[in-house]
Design a protein around this motif. Structure first.
Motif, PDB file in Angstrom:
ATOM      1  N   PRO A   8      49.535 -15.782 -10.255  1.00  0.00           N
ATOM      2  CA  PRO A   8      50.295 -16.444 -10.703  1.00  0.00           C
ATOM      3  C   PRO A   8      50.548 -17.134  -9.536  1.00  0.00           C
TER       4      PRO A   8
ATOM      5  N   TYR B 283      50.379 -29.936 -11.542  1.00  0.00           N
ATOM      6  CA  TYR B 283      51.384 -30.733 -12.801  1.00  0.00           C
ATOM      7  C   TYR B 283      52.715 -31.036 -12.340  1.00  0.00           C
TER       8      TYR B 283
ATOM      9  N   LYS C 176      53.890 -27.437 -11.949  1.00  0.00           N
ATOM     10  CA  LYS C 176      53.793 -25.869 -12.179  1.00  0.00           C
ATOM     11  C   LYS C 176      52.615 -25.964 -11.623  1.00  0.00           C
TER      12      LYS C 176
ATOM     13  N   ILE D 297      48.259 -24.323 -11.944  1.00  0.00           N
ATOM     14  CA  ILE D 297      46.680 -23.531 -12.509  1.00  0.00           C
ATOM     15  C   ILE D 297      46.277 -23.081 -11.009  1.00  0.00           C
TER      16      ILE D 297
ATOM     17  N   THR E 174      41.950 -18.421 -14.509  1.00  0.00           N
ATOM     18  CA  THR E 174      42.511 -19.124 -14.050  1.00  0.00           C
ATOM     19  C   THR E 174      43.960 -18.529 -14.714  1.00  0.00           C
ATOM     20  N   SER E 175      45.077 -18.277 -14.067  1.00  0.00           N
ATOM     21  CA  SER E 175      46.039 -18.447 -14.463  1.00  0.00           C
ATOM     22  C   SER E 175      47.117 -19.513 -14.662  1.00  0.00           C
ATOM     23  N   GLU E 176      47.764 -19.492 -14.854  1.00  0.00           N
ATOM     24  CA  GLU E 176      49.235 -20.275 -15.120  1.00  0.00           C
ATOM     25  C   GLU E 176      50.692 -19.814 -14.305  1.00  0.00           C
ATOM     26  N   SER E 177      51.185 -20.778 -13.338  1.00  0.00           N
ATOM     27  CA  SER E 177      52.385 -19.930 -12.799  1.00  0.00           C
ATOM     28  C   SER E 177      53.610 -20.544 -13.765  1.00  0.00           C
TER      29      SER E 177
ATOM     30  N   THR F 175      56.805 -23.156 -14.703  1.00  0.00           N
ATOM     31  CA  THR F 175      57.577 -23.711 -14.352  1.00  0.00           C
ATOM     32  C   THR F 175      58.387 -24.022 -13.050  1.00  0.00           C
TER      33      THR F 175
END
Length: 233
Positions: free
Chosen positions: A142, A180, A212, A214, A222-225, A227
């Motif tokens: 992330p 985002y 945030k 991706i 994929t990875s999501e950081s 917020t």
């Protein structure tokens, strides 16, 4: 004859008190805060495939770090980057075995502690990917916010600011980022497949912003950081 003898005794007493006082002050000066440790293993931004497999889903990895000055004990804080959960592991020596989920990214750091002071010291934080069985491609770590920092308050007259972050991947095959950004805790996407790890956004004073990232790699992972948020004063 008695008077000189009395004065001599008084001088000896004063010197003795002064000596005791100096020793006390010196003793207080020798109490020092613990120093931060340097991490050794698992390596930063690496694939960790060294460990003892317990099951198909778990393995034991020996964490290692350098000893630090003025330190009596250590705590390893380990974060599962998939779930966001953090665990703490105490140690007297400069290593400790920890059971990990296989095929999972982690971050870790070490806190140095002393028995004589309440102050502690924290090492750098490293990320690694604990290898799983028959995995050919690994999900990116992330992304982490560089600037603005998490919960930072910014005083500026500018109408724009640069979002800056860091992305890493064991396979070193990151191909892009989705950004985002909004004034709500669940920000909307502003741009897709950005190749650079920075992006200009418009801002206004007296406003809290959320953002945030991706991270995408060439294999479609994929990875999501987390917020992130910051406030413009």
């Amino acid at each position: 004859m008695k008077k000189p003898l009395f004065l001599f005794s008084l001088v000896l007493i004063l010197c003795s008190c002064s000596s005791d006082s100096d020793e006390g002050e010196e003793g207080q000066q020798t109490v020092q805060n613990p120093a931060a440790s340097n991490l050794i293993f698992p390596f930063e931004n690496s694939l960790c495939n060294v460990g003892t497999d317990i099951t198909l889903t778990e393995s034991t990895v020996l964490f290692e770090w350098e000893g630090s000055l003025n330190t009596d004990s250590y705590e390893v804080e380990l974060t599962n980057l998939t779930t966001g959960s953090t665990t703490t592991h105490s140690a007297i020596d400069t290593n400790t075995p920890i059971v990990l989920s296989r095929g999972t990214p982690y971050s870790w750091h070490v806190i140095s502690k002393s028995n004589t002071v309440t102050e502690t010291a924290q090492s750098a934080s490293w990320k690694f990917y604990n290898a799983g069985e028959a995995i050919e491609s690994y999900v990116p770590f992330p992304a982490e916010a560089v600037s603005p920092a998490m919960a930072e308050s910014i005083r500026t007259t500018a109408s724009e600011i640069i979002l800056d972050w860091e992305g890493n991947d064991v396979d070193d095959d990151i191909v892009g980022y989705d950004v985002y950004f909004d004034i709500t805790p669940e920000p909307e996407i502003r741009i897709s497949d950005l190749e650079e790890s920075m992006f200009n956004v418009s801002i206004a004073s007296n406003t809290i912003y959320y953002w945030k990232i991706i991270t995408k790699d060439s294999r479609g992972n994929t990875s999501e950081s987390s917020t992130f948020q910051f406030k413009v004063l």
